[in-house]
Design a protein around this motif. Structure first.
Motif: not given
Length: 370
Positions: A82-97
């Protein structure tokens, strides 16, 4: 001349700017499961070129703080989706540590109340965050660890591999391996925490072995272009120490060059403290470490962190000293930090009392400038 605000490609990840959100532990995921608050928090900060999430334990054994999200439970992976979908929908890129804390833990957080594990049975002079029986959160001294048997190391490497796969399954653009700030990988690296006499201790060649094996396990699973690593050569965080860090970390980064990593994330100086902090007799040569990586063939983006402001971040990128700059605390209180930096707008101050634990106040209620 590159700019802090220019797009680039980090390994296999195209990013809109060279401003990264550094990992920030916030202790707002009870049960190790990301929730609605976490979704909103990361979505609000999707204008970062790259978000690096808070440290995410690869196993219960790897957990050192209460209410941090994990990657080892099915429901945690669903929450992260749910987090990654929201970030991608907002145009962002995300990696997890991906994170194993080693000795920086407490028996109340460990499987069956056992002792935390470490390269050597040396208790950290540090604190962790636990939940009391009455439900309140509090800082507590870390528990005494036990030394890992060499036969246990393959199992931990497998946990890293599984976590990397879980991250990709959860929709992350990649992972950052946490090898900084006195946690497990850093404990193997530093002579102050590693007193082993087997193949993982003693010489610097032996002490970098575990870090290299973690990177190998992760990159074999998801590829180097989706893998980064965070290091902190001189930080005293969590009682980390080594009197001669330069050859140790020069060797480490030269070995990392073999894996075609997306990025190397470097904490310069004492984490959250003095940038000119040093361990040993000589100041650390940051440019020399970067040169060692490049000389060995390393092509990953060079990301720097610790105490940067607008001017110093712009200079770091424009001079070619860094490819990206990550910001931690400034992203807590400025969800639209890239816009504020680009337009040179005022920055909001964060409320330190709400850094760890709690709900929306001090987490998702910081306004944007618009």
């Amino acid at each position: 001349m590159p700019s802090l605000f220019d797009p680039m490609t980090v390994g296999g990840i195209p990013v809109a700017n060279r401003i990264a959100m550094a990992p920030l532990t916030r202790n707002r995921s009870p049960g190790a499961v990301p929730n609605d608050l976490n979704v909103t928090y990361y979505e609000q900060r999707a204008s970062a070129g790259l978000i690096v999430t808070e440290g995410t334990p690869i196993s219960q054994q790897g957990q050192g703080y209460a209410d941090v999200p994990g990657l080892y439970l099915p429901e945690s992976i669903e929450g992260w989706k749910r987090v990654t979908e929201a970030v991608h929908k907002a145009g962002g890129k995300i990696v997890t540590q991906i994170w194993h804390v080693g000795r920086v833990s407490h028996t109340s957080l460990q499987p069956n109340g056992g002792a935390p594990v470490a390269p050597s049975a040396i208790t950290a002079k540090s604190k962790t965050y636990i939940i009391n029986p009455d439900g309140t959160g509090a800082f507590a001294d870390t528990s005494a660890p036990r030394a890992l048997d060499i036969s246990e190391i393959p199992g931990i490497l497998e946990d890293y591999r599984k976590a990397a796969r879980a991250a990709v399954d959860a929709g992350f653009d990649g992972v950052e391996i946490h090898a900084a700030n006195g946690y497990l990988i850093d404990q193997f690296l530093r002579s102050g925490t590693n007193h082993r006499t087997d193949a993982y201790g003693g010489s610097i060649e032996n002490r970098v072995r575990f870090a290299v094996e973690v990177v190998e396990a992760v990159t074999k699973e998801i590829g180097g272009s989706r893998t980064g690593i965070r290091i902190s050569p001189v930080t005293p965080a969590n009682d980390a120490s080594d009197p001669n860090p330069q050859p140790l970390f020069d060797l480490l980064v030269s070995k990392l060059a073999d894996f075609d990593l997306a990025f190397i994330h470097v904490i310069e100086g004492a984490t959250g403290g003095a940038r000119d902090f040093q361990q040993g007799d000589k100041p650390f040569d940051w440019a020399g470490m970067r040169e060692a990586y490049r000389k060995a063939g390393g092509k990953g983006a060079w990301m720097v962190n610790n105490g940067y402001d607008r001017d110093s971040a712009m200079e770091a990128v424009e001079s070619g000293r860094a490819d990206m700059v990550s910001f931690g605390k400034l992203f807590i209180s400025n969800p639209d930090l890239p816009e504020r930096l680009e337009k040179n707008l005022p920055l909001a101050d964060a409320n330190r009392e709400t850094f760890y634990g709690g709900g929306a106040p001090g987490y998702t209620d910081y306004p944007t400038v618009a």
